[in-house]
Design a protein around this motif. Structure first.
Motif, PDB file in Angstrom:
ATOM      1  N   TRP A   1      43.038 122.601 -57.138  1.00  0.00           N
ATOM      2  CA  TRP A   1      41.277 121.804 -57.107  1.00  0.00           C
ATOM      3  C   TRP A   1      40.348 122.543 -55.809  1.00  0.00           C
ATOM      4  CZ3 TRP A   1      43.040 116.328 -55.609  1.00  0.00           C
ATOM      5  CH2 TRP A   1      44.000 116.022 -56.692  1.00  0.00           C
ATOM      6  N   GLY A   2      40.947 123.621 -54.921  1.00  0.00           N
ATOM      7  CA  GLY A   2      39.922 124.238 -54.676  1.00  0.00           C
ATOM      8  C   GLY A   2      38.973 123.176 -53.996  1.00  0.00           C
ATOM      9  N   ARG A   3      39.413 121.417 -53.599  1.00  0.00           N
ATOM     10  CA  ARG A   3      37.588 120.545 -52.839  1.00  0.00           C
ATOM     11  C   ARG A   3      38.523 120.529 -51.351  1.00  0.00           C
ATOM     12  NH1 ARG A   3      36.551 117.775 -57.389  1.00  0.00           N
ATOM     13  NH2 ARG A   3      35.246 116.567 -55.765  1.00  0.00           N
ATOM     14  N   SER A   4      37.686 119.923 -51.309  1.00  0.00           N
ATOM     15  CA  SER A   4      37.285 118.697 -49.921  1.00  0.00           C
ATOM     16  C   SER A   4      38.494 117.575 -49.867  1.00  0.00           C
ATOM     17  CB  SER A   4      36.230 119.177 -49.150  1.00  0.00           C
ATOM     18  OG  SER A   4      35.751 120.018 -48.829  1.00  0.00           O
ATOM     19  N   ILE A   5      38.879 117.226 -48.741  1.00  0.00           N
ATOM     20  CA  ILE A   5      39.873 116.279 -48.770  1.00  0.00           C
ATOM     21  C   ILE A   5      39.842 115.173 -47.720  1.00  0.00           C
ATOM     22  CG2 ILE A   5      41.851 116.956 -50.134  1.00  0.00           C
ATOM     23  CD1 ILE A   5      43.372 117.450 -48.236  1.00  0.00           C
ATOM     24  N   ALA A   6      39.851 114.179 -47.814  1.00  0.00           N
ATOM     25  CA  ALA A   6      39.303 113.626 -46.245  1.00  0.00           C
ATOM     26  C   ALA A   6      40.603 112.513 -46.357  1.00  0.00           C
ATOM     27  CB  ALA A   6      38.879 112.482 -46.413  1.00  0.00           C
ATOM     28  N   VAL A   7      41.174 112.366 -45.037  1.00  0.00           N
ATOM     29  CA  VAL A   7      42.662 111.639 -44.283  1.00  0.00           C
ATOM     30  C   VAL A   7      42.724 111.260 -43.016  1.00  0.00           C
ATOM     31  CG1 VAL A   7      43.410 113.968 -43.369  1.00  0.00           C
ATOM     32  CG2 VAL A   7      44.771 111.837 -43.775  1.00  0.00           C
ATOM     33  N   SER A   8      42.400 109.952 -42.585  1.00  0.00           N
ATOM     34  CA  SER A   8      42.692 109.417 -41.303  1.00  0.00           C
ATOM     35  C   SER A   8      43.727 110.512 -40.091  1.00  0.00           C
ATOM     36  CB  SER A   8      42.546 108.433 -41.218  1.00  0.00           C
ATOM     37  OG  SER A   8      42.898 108.174 -40.560  1.00  0.00           O
ATOM     38  N   PRO A   9      44.452 110.881 -39.656  1.00  0.00           N
ATOM     39  CA  PRO A   9      45.061 111.510 -39.371  1.00  0.00           C
ATOM     40  C   PRO A   9      46.027 110.366 -38.432  1.00  0.00           C
ATOM     41  CG  PRO A   9      42.989 111.797 -37.761  1.00  0.00           C
ATOM     42  CD  PRO A   9      42.427 111.090 -39.161  1.00  0.00           C
ATOM     43  N   GLU A  10      45.165 108.956 -38.055  1.00  0.00           N
ATOM     44  CA  GLU A  10      45.841 108.238 -37.483  1.00  0.00           C
ATOM     45  C   GLU A  10      47.112 107.746 -38.183  1.00  0.00           C
ATOM     46  OE1 GLU A  10      42.778 105.358 -35.345  1.00  0.00           O
ATOM     47  OE2 GLU A  10      42.099 106.005 -36.918  1.00  0.00           O
ATOM     48  N   GLY A  11      46.775 107.718 -39.901  1.00  0.00           N
ATOM     49  CA  GLY A  11      48.330 107.305 -40.566  1.00  0.00           C
ATOM     50  C   GLY A  11      47.718 106.260 -40.937  1.00  0.00           C
ATOM     51  N   THR A  12      46.955 104.956 -40.094  1.00  0.00           N
ATOM     52  CA  THR A  12      46.562 103.643 -40.687  1.00  0.00           C
ATOM     53  C   THR A  12      45.560 102.823 -39.500  1.00  0.00           C
ATOM     54  OG1 THR A  12      47.939 101.386 -41.095  1.00  0.00           O
ATOM     55  CG2 THR A  12      48.415 102.417 -39.163  1.00  0.00           C
ATOM     56  N   ARG A  13      45.340 101.859 -40.894  1.00  0.00           N
ATOM     57  CA  ARG A  13      43.661 101.066 -39.005  1.00  0.00           C
ATOM     58  C   ARG A  13      44.503 100.783 -37.997  1.00  0.00           C
ATOM     59  NH1 ARG A  13      42.557  96.391 -43.119  1.00  0.00           N
ATOM     60  NH2 ARG A  13      44.749  96.561 -43.272  1.00  0.00           N
ATOM     61  N   SER A  14      43.524 101.111 -37.438  1.00  0.00           N
ATOM     62  CA  SER A  14      43.976 100.729 -35.844  1.00  0.00           C
ATOM     63  C   SER A  14      43.643  99.203 -35.574  1.00  0.00           C
ATOM     64  CB  SER A  14      42.285 101.457 -34.771  1.00  0.00           C
ATOM     65  OG  SER A  14      42.361 100.928 -33.644  1.00  0.00           O
ATOM     66  N   LYS A  15      44.258  98.792 -34.762  1.00  0.00           N
ATOM     67  CA  LYS A  15      44.264  97.379 -34.195  1.00  0.00           C
ATOM     68  C   LYS A  15      43.815  97.115 -33.585  1.00  0.00           C
ATOM     69  CE  LYS A  15      49.034  95.956 -36.133  1.00  0.00           C
ATOM     70  NZ  LYS A  15      49.365  97.084 -36.162  1.00  0.00           N
ATOM     71  N   ASN A  16      42.554  97.850 -32.656  1.00  0.00           N
ATOM     72  CA  ASN A  16      41.732  97.784 -31.716  1.00  0.00           C
ATOM     73  C   ASN A  16      40.114  98.182 -31.371  1.00  0.00           C
ATOM     74  OD1 ASN A  16      42.585 100.099 -30.564  1.00  0.00           O
ATOM     75  ND2 ASN A  16      43.364  99.278 -28.635  1.00  0.00           N
ATOM     76  N   GLY A  17      39.723  98.987 -33.244  1.00  0.00           N
ATOM     77  CA  GLY A  17      39.129  99.994 -32.803  1.00  0.00           C
ATOM     78  C   GLY A  17      38.960 100.904 -31.964  1.00  0.00           C
ATOM     79  N   GLN A  18      39.966 101.476 -31.640  1.00  0.00           N
ATOM     80  CA  GLN A  18      39.641 102.740 -31.425  1.00  0.00           C
ATOM     81  C   GLN A  18      40.846 103.899 -31.677  1.00  0.00           C
ATOM     82  OE1 GLN A  18      37.298 102.853 -27.923  1.00  0.00           O
ATOM     83  NE2 GLN A  18      37.321 100.803 -28.443  1.00  0.00           N
ATOM     84  N   VAL A  19      40.745 104.914 -31.033  1.00  0.00           N
ATOM     85  CA  VAL A  19      40.957 105.692 -31.767  1.00  0.00           C
ATOM     86  C   VAL A  19      42.693 106.379 -31.506  1.00  0.00           C
ATOM     87  CG1 VAL A  19      41.631 108.555 -31.846  1.00  0.00           C
ATOM     88  CG2 VAL A  19      38.961 107.523 -31.959  1.00  0.00           C
ATOM     89  N   SER A  20      43.671 106.077 -32.584  1.00  0.00           N
ATOM     90  CA  SER A  20      44.702 105.728 -32.134  1.00  0.00           C
ATOM     91  C   SER A  20      45.368 107.368 -32.397  1.00  0.00           C
ATOM     92  CB  SER A  20      45.839 104.937 -33.023  1.00  0.00           C
ATOM     93  OG  SER A  20      45.129 103.373 -33.642  1.00  0.00           O
TER      94      SER A  20
END
Length: 199
Positions: free
Chosen positions: A78-97
């Protein structure tokens, strides 16, 4: 220039609002990467399939690697920009996991620069376990682009980018306006009500 060169966007993940507010605030239209179960959610998951988002099967290591390799092929095509969370899942406390290995498997194969993004406020409005979102403000902060080379060590890259995002999140929190106190809320409501009454 992020408007010209494809990037891999790494965003902190603490709320179901994250991808929505990121896309709204970004000058780039991303293809998103998410776990397979998200694509099974009625309506939202079906739309994700239609929009060409990329599922990652994390049920076991072999399937996860196969999914990541397939994602790399799609992104190159595609040659497109992609977005991903490197944490893999939602943080349980709002901090960067802690970060997962998968995104760094991808980014070193692609050699795309990483655009770190800090999303602040979404956790407070819609944390894990809450059925519906609350009203309020969410802030999206784009940090400096981090260059990546295929020969970069994945572990070192993960450590460096985790440090960038943790420190970036701390700076953003310090710069945000403080929430109103109860008394300030009351005064604001009274002033607004009086203004409308006079008008």
């Amino acid at each position: 220039d992020i408007n010209v060169q494809p990037v891999m966007c790494f965003y902190n993940h603490a709320s179901n609002l994250d991808s929505l507010v990121l896309q709204w605030a970004s000058p780039i239209v991303y293809k998103y990467i998410g776990k397979t179960t998200v694509f099974l959610v009625p309506f939202f998951g079906w739309l994700a399939w239609m929009w060409g988002f990329i599922p990652i099967n994390r049920s076991n290591r072999e399937k996860a690697i196969k999914s990541l390799d397939n994602a790399v092929r799609l992104v190159k095509r595609w040659g497109r920009s992609i977005a991903v969370s490197p944490e893999g899942t939602r943080s349980k406390n709002g901090q960067v996991s802690e970060f997962k290995k998968g995104p760094f498997h991808m980014v070193t194969q692609l050699g795309l620069p990483v655009l770190p993004v800090i999303i602040t406020g979404a956790y407070q409005l819609w944390p894990p376990g809450q059925v519906f979102t609350s009203c309020g403000r969410v802030y999206v902060t784009f940090l400096d682009v981090h260059p990546v080379k295929p020969e970069d060590d994945r572990k070192d890259l993960s450590t460096a980018l985790h440090k960038v995002m943790v420190e970036g999140a701390a700076r953003v929190r310090q710069q945000l306006p403080k929430p109103l106190t109860f008394l300030e809320h009351v005064v604001t409501i009274v002033v607004v009500a009086a203004t409308y009454a006079i008008a």
